[in-house]
Write a protein that holds these residues in place. Sequence first.
Motif, PDB file in Angstrom:
ATOM      1  N   GLN A 115       0.845  -1.187   0.000  1.00 20.80           N
ATOM      2  CA  GLN A 115       0.000   0.000   0.000  1.00 20.80           C
ATOM      3  C   GLN A 115       0.884   1.242   0.000  1.00 20.80           C
ATOM      4  OE1 GLN A 115      -2.295  -0.555   3.563  1.00 20.80           O
ATOM      5  NE2 GLN A 115      -3.739  -1.967   2.609  1.00 20.80           N
ATOM      6  N   PRO A 116       0.368   2.369  -0.494  1.00 22.97           N
ATOM      7  CA  PRO A 116       1.179   3.595  -0.497  1.00 22.97           C
ATOM      8  C   PRO A 116       1.461   4.077   0.919  1.00 22.97           C
ATOM      9  CG  PRO A 116      -1.081   4.063  -1.166  1.00 22.97           C
ATOM     10  CD  PRO A 116      -0.962   2.570  -1.114  1.00 22.97           C
ATOM     11  N   LEU A 117       2.628   4.673   1.107  1.00 27.13           N
ATOM     12  CA  LEU A 117       2.993   5.199   2.409  1.00 27.13           C
ATOM     13  C   LEU A 117       2.243   6.490   2.698  1.00 27.13           C
ATOM     14  CD1 LEU A 117       6.870   4.667   2.459  1.00 27.13           C
ATOM     15  CD2 LEU A 117       5.086   3.210   3.410  1.00 27.13           C
ATOM     16  N   THR A 118       2.160   6.826   3.969  1.00 26.57           N
ATOM     17  CA  THR A 118       1.498   8.053   4.389  1.00 26.57           C
ATOM     18  C   THR A 118       2.292   9.257   3.906  1.00 26.57           C
ATOM     19  OG1 THR A 118       0.662   6.937   6.359  1.00 26.57           O
ATOM     20  CG2 THR A 118       0.645   9.351   6.368  1.00 26.57           C
ATOM     21  N   GLU A 119       1.635  10.149   3.189  1.00 22.49           N
ATOM     22  CA  GLU A 119       2.316  11.330   2.670  1.00 22.49           C
ATOM     23  C   GLU A 119       2.270  12.497   3.646  1.00 22.49           C
ATOM     24  OE1 GLU A 119       0.845  12.354  -1.152  1.00 22.49           O
ATOM     25  OE2 GLU A 119       1.443  10.470  -2.095  1.00 22.49           O
ATOM     26  N   ASN A 120       1.155  12.640   4.337  1.00 23.88           N
ATOM     27  CA  ASN A 120       0.993  13.772   5.247  1.00 23.88           C
ATOM     28  C   ASN A 120       1.496  13.392   6.638  1.00 23.88           C
ATOM     29  OD1 ASN A 120       0.297  16.033   6.642  1.00 23.88           O
ATOM     30  ND2 ASN A 120      -1.893  15.931   6.215  1.00 23.88           N
ATOM     31  N   ILE A 121       2.711  13.780   6.934  1.00 28.08           N
ATOM     32  CA  ILE A 121       3.292  13.502   8.254  1.00 28.08           C
ATOM     33  C   ILE A 121       3.479  14.789   9.037  1.00 28.08           C
ATOM     34  CG2 ILE A 121       4.459  11.402   7.472  1.00 28.08           C
ATOM     35  CD1 ILE A 121       7.022  13.038   7.225  1.00 28.08           C
ATOM     36  N   ASP A 122       2.783  15.836   8.612  1.00 23.61           N
ATOM     37  CA  ASP A 122       2.965  17.157   9.229  1.00 23.61           C
ATOM     38  C   ASP A 122       2.698  17.129  10.724  1.00 23.61           C
ATOM     39  OD1 ASP A 122       3.335  17.726   6.629  1.00 23.61           O
ATOM     40  OD2 ASP A 122       1.911  19.377   6.504  1.00 23.61           O
TER      41      ASP A 122
END
Length: 731
Positions: A115-122
């Motif tokens: 699965q795609p990794l989490t992009e929003n790690i803000d």
Amino acid sequence: MSAGSDSILDAFLYETNTLLEQLDSIVLAAEQQDSFSQEDINTIFRIMHTVKGSSAMMEYNSLMTIAHRAEDLFAIIRDKTMDIVPEGLRPELFDLLFQTIDFFRQELEHIENEQPLTENIDTLLQKVNRLIEQIRSGGQQLPEEAAAQGEAAASAGSGQSEFPYGLQVFFDEGCGMENLRAYMLASSVREVCSENDFIYEPEGVDSDPSTADQIVESGFTLFFRNQADRDNAIHSVTATGSVRSYQAVDHSASAAAPAAPAAPAPAAAPAPTPVPQQPAAPVAQEAPAPAPAPAPAPTPVPERPAAPAAQEPAQPAKNAPAKQTQATPVSQKSEGGPHHKESLISVNLNKLDQLAAVVGEIVITESMVTASPDLKGLKLDAFTKSARQLRKLTDELQDVSMSLRMVPVSGTFQKMNRIVRDMCKKLGKQARLTLVGEDTEVDKTIVDSIGDPIMHIVRNSMDHGIEENVQDRIDAGKNPVGEIILSARHTGSEVIIEIKDDGQGVNYDAVLNKAIRNGLAQPDVEYSHKDILNFLMAPGFSTNAEVTEFSGRGVGMDVVKKNVEEVGGTVSIASEPGVGMTTTLKIPLTMAIMDGMEVSVGGSIFTIPIHNIRQSFKISDNDLIRDATGGEMFKCMGSFYPVIRMRDLYQMEGGVTNIEDGILIWLDSGENSYCLFVDELLGEQQVVVKPLPSYLNRFNIKASGIAGCTILGDGNISIILDVSNLYTYAQ
């Protein structure tokens, strides 16, 4: 994906999961002490450094970014010792580390499931950044005035006379999270020069995601009091990932003209100062031939390409291959003291499965050779001697192959510490977990299968068992802090795992009423406590009135029972109101090879697991007691046990019918205890368990009391009985 890539990915997942388990244990222990030891700090720093490097090599940017900032956090703590963290910030530090561990595990799960990794790690990144700033400020809340002042300074022209030397940075197109990358760059610059000697524009990059668009459009600009600081900061810029270019910008006319001839002399003196900085040295080594020139150059120039920045991931890649090839828990301390790495290797479980299968075939073939009908009546002393030696070597090979699959349950047990810790915080309860027998070893496949059942039971003990009101425990004469004891021990060919709590126990009336409402029980029937406890393992059964994060969804003990039975184990529950509850799992040590008793019924041979057999009897017809329905019972040691005749159960042709001509075997499996009538005992035999063909599943063959089959020495097949399901099938 190529086979080579698969092996690298497997090594990455293995190593990172191992490091996270170690990190979880360290943080849990430190939270109890409300402090990290210096050794813990160094270990956490190395773990984050390793995760950062391997993630960069694998191009998992979200993992790399979080690990990098966590590494920065512990670099500060390492340099200043734990005293730099005020006591008021320590709970926040522990919580943040647990959130970081959960984030890493979530990302690894995404990787495993493709699965795609989490992009929003803000959000998580801002928490780390904010904690770093609070530690640096001695635990004080960050003043809003400072941000406003910086913003005012920037809006006043970004080039006030006190900060005349600018450095404009542009990040790679489409790299994302430009505001957080800018904040990380500013933090790196802060390590090189004093915080009062520079400002940056736009401000608020750590808390305002909208500044990312402004940085994409106009870049991120740092302003310095003097030129030497700006020159030193260039090293931080070149060591920062995703930097496309940077440009020196002077906003003071008086400083711009004389700066060019005057700067080289004073700048040359402090030039050695930034050399020891860690980010600069590796970049200079990794960069292509023309790239190192910008880093040491002290004189401001109109524009310089940030070629070295693209090389940043190459630094961890140097060390990563060595770690990946080891792929053992030892590699997590590869930068510390001496460890015997060569004594451990990581082996794919599939290869161990193949080894067990081959050993099983050897065992079968050896039995077929030594028990060949062609040898009957022949006196072959040399052959007999060789056969005994072969059997000895086969047994040793079998023991070694099984030992390779045996792992301690400590890994699974330790994970429960985190469950108890998190639930104590969320439920407002006080409890501790006590572990007993962590070194008990079980087959790796079984250890992986019992993790979820144990977790469900521990959560049930926390949610349903441990009292929420501490005063209730005190009034009952209990310790204010509840206790859950998780223990494991060997008993012959199986392992006993117990989860015991000293909570309020099971409310039998509430369980029975819920069972009646669910149609599982009849209102006019009197049920024993044992029967009522069995309702807890019915599908969809829950006593919680409302759905919570932990309970009330009707998924729990039924899943526990199903998972444990799938590995050949049993589940039993005991409870005393006001005292507590105990859940016992009885699980075989291994599923591949087992000790069995061969019995015959007519012309068929069956295998019964030895650990289920308590005793065998030769009895007469007068020893049987018959009820009104024709059912037979046998009295043994003051208790009555139902008698099941194999011939009648499976409607087999042949076989004895008179009780005196056969033999009675007393079997025990969890809550079920009964007697099985067969023709004769053929003897004990170590057998290789073979699964039944998948197409038989549609006939629900396992529910018929059949667990699998094995191949005998003469080549015939023997059915392996499932003692627990056999009793249920006979009812």
